[in-house]
Design a protein around this motif. Structure first.
Motif, PDB file in Angstrom:
ATOM      1  N   TYR A 255    -132.833  18.465 -56.608  1.00 25.57           N
ATOM      2  CA  TYR A 255    -131.503  17.854 -56.613  1.00 25.57           C
ATOM      3  C   TYR A 255    -131.203  17.424 -58.038  1.00 25.57           C
ATOM      4  O   TYR A 255    -131.845  16.522 -58.580  1.00 25.57           O
ATOM      5  CB  TYR A 255    -131.464  16.647 -55.675  1.00 25.57           C
ATOM      6  CG  TYR A 255    -130.071  16.082 -55.449  1.00 25.57           C
ATOM      7  CD1 TYR A 255    -129.411  16.295 -54.256  1.00 25.57           C
ATOM      8  CD2 TYR A 255    -129.429  15.336 -56.436  1.00 25.57           C
ATOM      9  CE1 TYR A 255    -128.133  15.785 -54.036  1.00 25.57           C
ATOM     10  CE2 TYR A 255    -128.161  14.833 -56.236  1.00 25.57           C
ATOM     11  CZ  TYR A 255    -127.516  15.055 -55.042  1.00 25.57           C
ATOM     12  OH  TYR A 255    -126.253  14.558 -54.830  1.00 25.57           O
ATOM     13  N   ARG A 256    -130.242  18.092 -58.647  1.00 29.63           N
ATOM     14  CA  ARG A 256    -129.920  17.836 -60.057  1.00 29.63           C
ATOM     15  C   ARG A 256    -128.642  17.016 -60.149  1.00 29.63           C
ATOM     16  O   ARG A 256    -127.559  17.489 -59.797  1.00 29.63           O
ATOM     17  CB  ARG A 256    -129.768  19.146 -60.823  1.00 29.63           C
ATOM     18  CG  ARG A 256    -131.056  19.954 -60.915  1.00 29.63           C
ATOM     19  CD  ARG A 256    -130.805  21.318 -61.503  1.00 29.63           C
ATOM     20  NE  ARG A 256    -130.156  21.234 -62.804  1.00 29.63           N
ATOM     21  CZ  ARG A 256    -129.631  22.290 -63.433  1.00 29.63           C
ATOM     22  NH1 ARG A 256    -129.684  23.492 -62.860  1.00 29.63           N
ATOM     23  NH2 ARG A 256    -129.069  22.140 -64.613  1.00 29.63           N
ATOM     24  N   ARG A 257    -128.816  15.777 -60.575  1.00 20.07           N
ATOM     25  CA  ARG A 257    -127.656  14.909 -60.748  1.00 20.07           C
ATOM     26  C   ARG A 257    -126.762  15.501 -61.835  1.00 20.07           C
ATOM     27  O   ARG A 257    -127.207  15.796 -62.938  1.00 20.07           O
ATOM     28  CB  ARG A 257    -128.120  13.507 -61.123  1.00 20.07           C
ATOM     29  CG  ARG A 257    -127.025  12.481 -61.346  1.00 20.07           C
ATOM     30  CD  ARG A 257    -126.152  12.284 -60.124  1.00 20.07           C
ATOM     31  NE  ARG A 257    -126.864  11.781 -58.982  1.00 20.07           N
ATOM     32  CZ  ARG A 257    -127.052  10.487 -58.712  1.00 20.07           C
ATOM     33  NH1 ARG A 257    -126.605   9.573 -59.531  1.00 20.07           N
ATOM     34  NH2 ARG A 257    -127.674  10.122 -57.614  1.00 20.07           N
ATOM     35  N   GLY A 258    -125.484  15.653 -61.519  1.00 16.97           N
ATOM     36  CA  GLY A 258    -124.550  16.265 -62.456  1.00 16.97           C
ATOM     37  C   GLY A 258    -123.776  15.237 -63.251  1.00 16.97           C
ATOM     38  O   GLY A 258    -124.319  14.593 -64.140  1.00 16.97           O
ATOM     39  N   VAL A 259    -122.516  15.069 -62.914  1.00 16.07           N
ATOM     40  CA  VAL A 259    -121.660  14.136 -63.659  1.00 16.07           C
ATOM     41  C   VAL A 259    -120.966  13.198 -62.684  1.00 16.07           C
ATOM     42  O   VAL A 259    -120.667  13.563 -61.546  1.00 16.07           O
ATOM     43  CB  VAL A 259    -120.596  14.893 -64.490  1.00 16.07           C
ATOM     44  CG1 VAL A 259    -121.262  15.728 -65.561  1.00 16.07           C
ATOM     45  CG2 VAL A 259    -119.720  15.778 -63.603  1.00 16.07           C
ATOM     46  N   PRO A 260    -120.704  11.957 -63.124  1.00 16.79           N
ATOM     47  CA  PRO A 260    -119.948  11.032 -62.282  1.00 16.79           C
ATOM     48  C   PRO A 260    -118.464  11.351 -62.323  1.00 16.79           C
ATOM     49  O   PRO A 260    -118.008  12.102 -63.185  1.00 16.79           O
ATOM     50  CB  PRO A 260    -120.238   9.670 -62.928  1.00 16.79           C
ATOM     51  CG  PRO A 260    -120.451   9.988 -64.368  1.00 16.79           C
ATOM     52  CD  PRO A 260    -121.115  11.345 -64.398  1.00 16.79           C
ATOM     53  N   PRO A 261    -117.680  10.774 -61.416  1.00 22.11           N
ATOM     54  CA  PRO A 261    -116.228  10.942 -61.516  1.00 22.11           C
ATOM     55  C   PRO A 261    -115.708  10.282 -62.797  1.00 22.11           C
ATOM     56  O   PRO A 261    -116.293   9.321 -63.291  1.00 22.11           O
ATOM     57  CB  PRO A 261    -115.695  10.206 -60.275  1.00 22.11           C
ATOM     58  CG  PRO A 261    -116.866   9.959 -59.397  1.00 22.11           C
ATOM     59  CD  PRO A 261    -118.063   9.931 -60.266  1.00 22.11           C
ATOM     60  N   VAL A 262    -114.630  10.827 -63.322  1.00 27.19           N
ATOM     61  CA  VAL A 262    -113.928  10.184 -64.434  1.00 27.19           C
ATOM     62  C   VAL A 262    -112.978   9.162 -63.815  1.00 27.19           C
ATOM     63  O   VAL A 262    -111.988   9.528 -63.178  1.00 27.19           O
ATOM     64  CB  VAL A 262    -113.147  11.207 -65.276  1.00 27.19           C
ATOM     65  CG1 VAL A 262    -112.298  10.489 -66.321  1.00 27.19           C
ATOM     66  CG2 VAL A 262    -114.106  12.183 -65.942  1.00 27.19           C
ATOM     67  N   VAL A 263    -113.299   7.878 -63.976  1.00 24.99           N
ATOM     68  CA  VAL A 263    -112.522   6.806 -63.367  1.00 24.99           C
ATOM     69  C   VAL A 263    -111.757   6.068 -64.470  1.00 24.99           C
ATOM     70  O   VAL A 263    -112.345   5.363 -65.295  1.00 24.99           O
ATOM     71  CB  VAL A 263    -113.423   5.833 -62.595  1.00 24.99           C
ATOM     72  CG1 VAL A 263    -112.573   4.748 -61.926  1.00 24.99           C
ATOM     73  CG2 VAL A 263    -114.243   6.580 -61.543  1.00 24.99           C
ATOM     74  N   CYS A 264    -110.452   6.231 -64.492  1.00 30.38           N
ATOM     75  CA  CYS A 264    -109.594   5.644 -65.533  1.00 30.38           C
ATOM     76  C   CYS A 264    -109.173   4.239 -65.121  1.00 30.38           C
ATOM     77  O   CYS A 264    -108.602   4.049 -64.037  1.00 30.38           O
ATOM     78  CB  CYS A 264    -108.350   6.507 -65.738  1.00 30.38           C
ATOM     79  SG  CYS A 264    -108.692   8.258 -66.046  1.00 30.38           S
ATOM     80  N   ASP A 265    -109.465   3.258 -65.965  1.00 34.40           N
ATOM     81  CA  ASP A 265    -109.056   1.894 -65.645  1.00 34.40           C
ATOM     82  C   ASP A 265    -107.571   1.707 -65.952  1.00 34.40           C
ATOM     83  O   ASP A 265    -106.968   2.463 -66.723  1.00 34.40           O
ATOM     84  CB  ASP A 265    -109.912   0.880 -66.403  1.00 34.40           C
ATOM     85  CG  ASP A 265    -109.614   0.856 -67.889  1.00 34.40           C
ATOM     86  OD1 ASP A 265    -108.798   0.027 -68.318  1.00 34.40           O
ATOM     87  OD2 ASP A 265    -110.192   1.698 -68.615  1.00 34.40           O
ATOM     88  N   ALA A 266    -106.992   0.683 -65.337  1.00 33.44           N
ATOM     89  CA  ALA A 266    -105.541   0.490 -65.420  1.00 33.44           C
ATOM     90  C   ALA A 266    -105.071   0.192 -66.838  1.00 33.44           C
ATOM     91  O   ALA A 266    -104.042   0.723 -67.285  1.00 33.44           O
ATOM     92  CB  ALA A 266    -105.128  -0.630 -64.470  1.00 33.44           C
ATOM     93  N   GLU A 267    -105.814  -0.639 -67.570  1.00 34.11           N
ATOM     94  CA  GLU A 267    -105.362  -1.021 -68.910  1.00 34.11           C
ATOM     95  C   GLU A 267    -105.408   0.169 -69.859  1.00 34.11           C
ATOM     96  O   GLU A 267    -104.455   0.402 -70.625  1.00 34.11           O
ATOM     97  CB  GLU A 267    -106.218  -2.162 -69.455  1.00 34.11           C
ATOM     98  CG  GLU A 267    -105.709  -2.717 -70.777  1.00 34.11           C
ATOM     99  CD  GLU A 267    -106.467  -3.955 -71.239  1.00 34.11           C
ATOM    100  OE1 GLU A 267    -106.181  -4.450 -72.346  1.00 34.11           O
ATOM    101  OE2 GLU A 267    -107.343  -4.419 -70.483  1.00 34.11           O
ATOM    102  N   SER A 268    -106.500   0.933 -69.812  1.00 34.59           N
ATOM    103  CA  SER A 268    -106.602   2.108 -70.683  1.00 34.59           C
ATOM    104  C   SER A 268    -105.543   3.136 -70.328  1.00 34.59           C
ATOM    105  O   SER A 268    -104.958   3.776 -71.214  1.00 34.59           O
ATOM    106  CB  SER A 268    -108.000   2.733 -70.575  1.00 34.59           C
ATOM    107  OG  SER A 268    -108.995   1.827 -70.989  1.00 34.59           O
ATOM    108  N   THR A 269    -105.281   3.303 -69.029  1.00 40.98           N
ATOM    109  CA  THR A 269    -104.247   4.248 -68.601  1.00 40.98           C
ATOM    110  C   THR A 269    -102.875   3.809 -69.078  1.00 40.98           C
ATOM    111  O   THR A 269    -102.019   4.642 -69.409  1.00 40.98           O
ATOM    112  CB  THR A 269    -104.264   4.399 -67.072  1.00 40.98           C
ATOM    113  OG1 THR A 269    -105.574   4.802 -66.644  1.00 40.98           O
ATOM    114  CG2 THR A 269    -103.262   5.445 -66.615  1.00 40.98           C
ATOM    115  N   ALA A 270    -102.656   2.498 -69.142  1.00 40.80           N
ATOM    116  CA  ALA A 270    -101.380   1.993 -69.661  1.00 40.80           C
ATOM    117  C   ALA A 270    -101.226   2.344 -71.139  1.00 40.80           C
ATOM    118  O   ALA A 270    -100.133   2.735 -71.579  1.00 40.80           O
ATOM    119  CB  ALA A 270    -101.291   0.486 -69.455  1.00 40.80           C
TER     120      ALA A 270
END
Length: 355
Positions: A255-270
């Protein structure tokens, strides 16, 4: 090439290039003080280009069929524009990262090399052939999904297909996992998490009347939920063991761990949204759906807040060629769009950090 060009761009400007300790990577700091980072991936794919364009790949079997060459060009231009500014309110670090396409991604090596040291926020973008040129999609929350790899190898004493009771029927065991493991996983996680296991390759044996001694099964397990991703490996291992126990086959699960989701926070997205508005004006900013694809930019967001955008590259007339196809092309007007967005996002974030 990137470092050489930056030495030309920044000959009289206080920029500090630093080549990362692995092939074809680097970072360049523009101006001074602490601040934010802009990242571009650089690697190509093992795909033969079939566009027939004058600038097609000159290397057989290798092509930039995911737009990473455009990402690199955009960040180069953004760096040149930022470096030419009379003064910046902080530092902008440009990260040129290799190996995005190779799980678990070159971002891990870049992080280990220290590219996030002193970075407050990080921003990136990716070509999107579903959006027209002049539009950029943003999203608060997960914009991509986690992606892990499964490699299951089975072993059996083998034997004649007329006497399966005297051996371990390896092909039947493979079929059991192929059909039942996705179903088991779907009953162990929240159905709203967007979790899906899809097999991509299976091989066992050559003869119709011989039970093979070895077999292999390959697949990807994806989820849109970060918390679900963290526990997936602990769910898969016992599930495989329980499914195969009655069959008598031996197995090894990698089982090869790949990549996590790209989770954009609200302030950075603003900040990113403000950058898009400043760069493109009315109609440039749009929403985007969460993709089931993986992107190693997610590793950066495990260490620093940030946001990721979808850059429209469709010319609005021709076919919408998908990523990872030898026929993928982009409208080169998107290079200017992406450059302006990256520059104004950096300025927006730096200004916001001073408020």
């Amino acid at each position: 090439i990137v470092c050489c060009l930056f030495c030309c761009f920044f000959f009289d400007i206080p920029a500090t290039p630093c080549v990362l300790p692995f092939p074809f990577g680097g970072r360049v700091n523009c101006a001074h003080a602490t601040g934010d980072a802009l990242r571009a991936d650089m690697d190509a794919l093992p795909i033969t280009e079939a566009t027939g364009l004058p600038y097609s790949s000159s290397v057989d079997g290798v092509a930039h069929a995911c737009g990473h060459d455009a990402h690199t060009a955009i960040l180069m231009a953004a760096g040149a524009a930022l470096a030419a500014a009379p003064e910046l309110p902080g530092r902008v670090r440009l990260i040129f990262q290799p190996a995005e396409e190779v799980m678990p991604g070159g971002a891990l090596d870049a992080i280990e090399a220290g590219v996030l040291n002193g970075v407050d926020r990080i921003f990136g973008l990716h070509c999107d052939p579903r959006l027209p040129v002049g539009q950029v999609g943003v999203r608060v929350g997960a914009i991509t999904s986690a992606a892990d790899l499964l490699e299951l190898r089975l072993t059996s004493p083998g034997g004649h297909t007329s006497r399966p009771h005297l051996t371990a029927d390896l092909v039947h065991a493979l079929g059991t996992v192929i059909t039942n493991l996705p179903a088991v996983i779907s009953r162990r996680v929240d159905p709203r998490s967007g979790t899906i296991l899809v097999w991509g390759a299976v091989h066992a044996g050559e003869a119709a009347n011989a039970v093979p001694e070895e077999g292999v099964l390959l697949g990807t397990l994806r989820t849109a939920d970060h918390d679900v991703w963290l526990k997936m490996e602990s769910l898969v291992n016992p599930a495989v063991e329980s499914l195969l126990a009655p069959t008598g086959v031996g197995f090894t699960l990698n089982y090869r761990r790949g990549v996590p989701p790209v989770v954009c926070d609200a302030e950075s997205t603003a900040y990113l949204s403000a950058g898009v508005d400043a760069a493109l004006g009315e109609g440039g900013l749009t929403s985007t759906e969460q993709s089931s694809g993986g992107e190693d930019f997610g590793w950066y967001l495990e260490h620093a807040p940030g946001a990721f955008a979808r850059l429209g590259v469709w010319d609005g007339k021709g076919p919408q060629r998908d990523l990872h196809q030898g026929t993928f092309v982009l409208d080169e007007r998107a290079l200017l769009t992406g450059t302006r967005v990256m520059v104004h996002t950096a300025l927006s974030a730096l200004a916001g950090s001073r408020d």
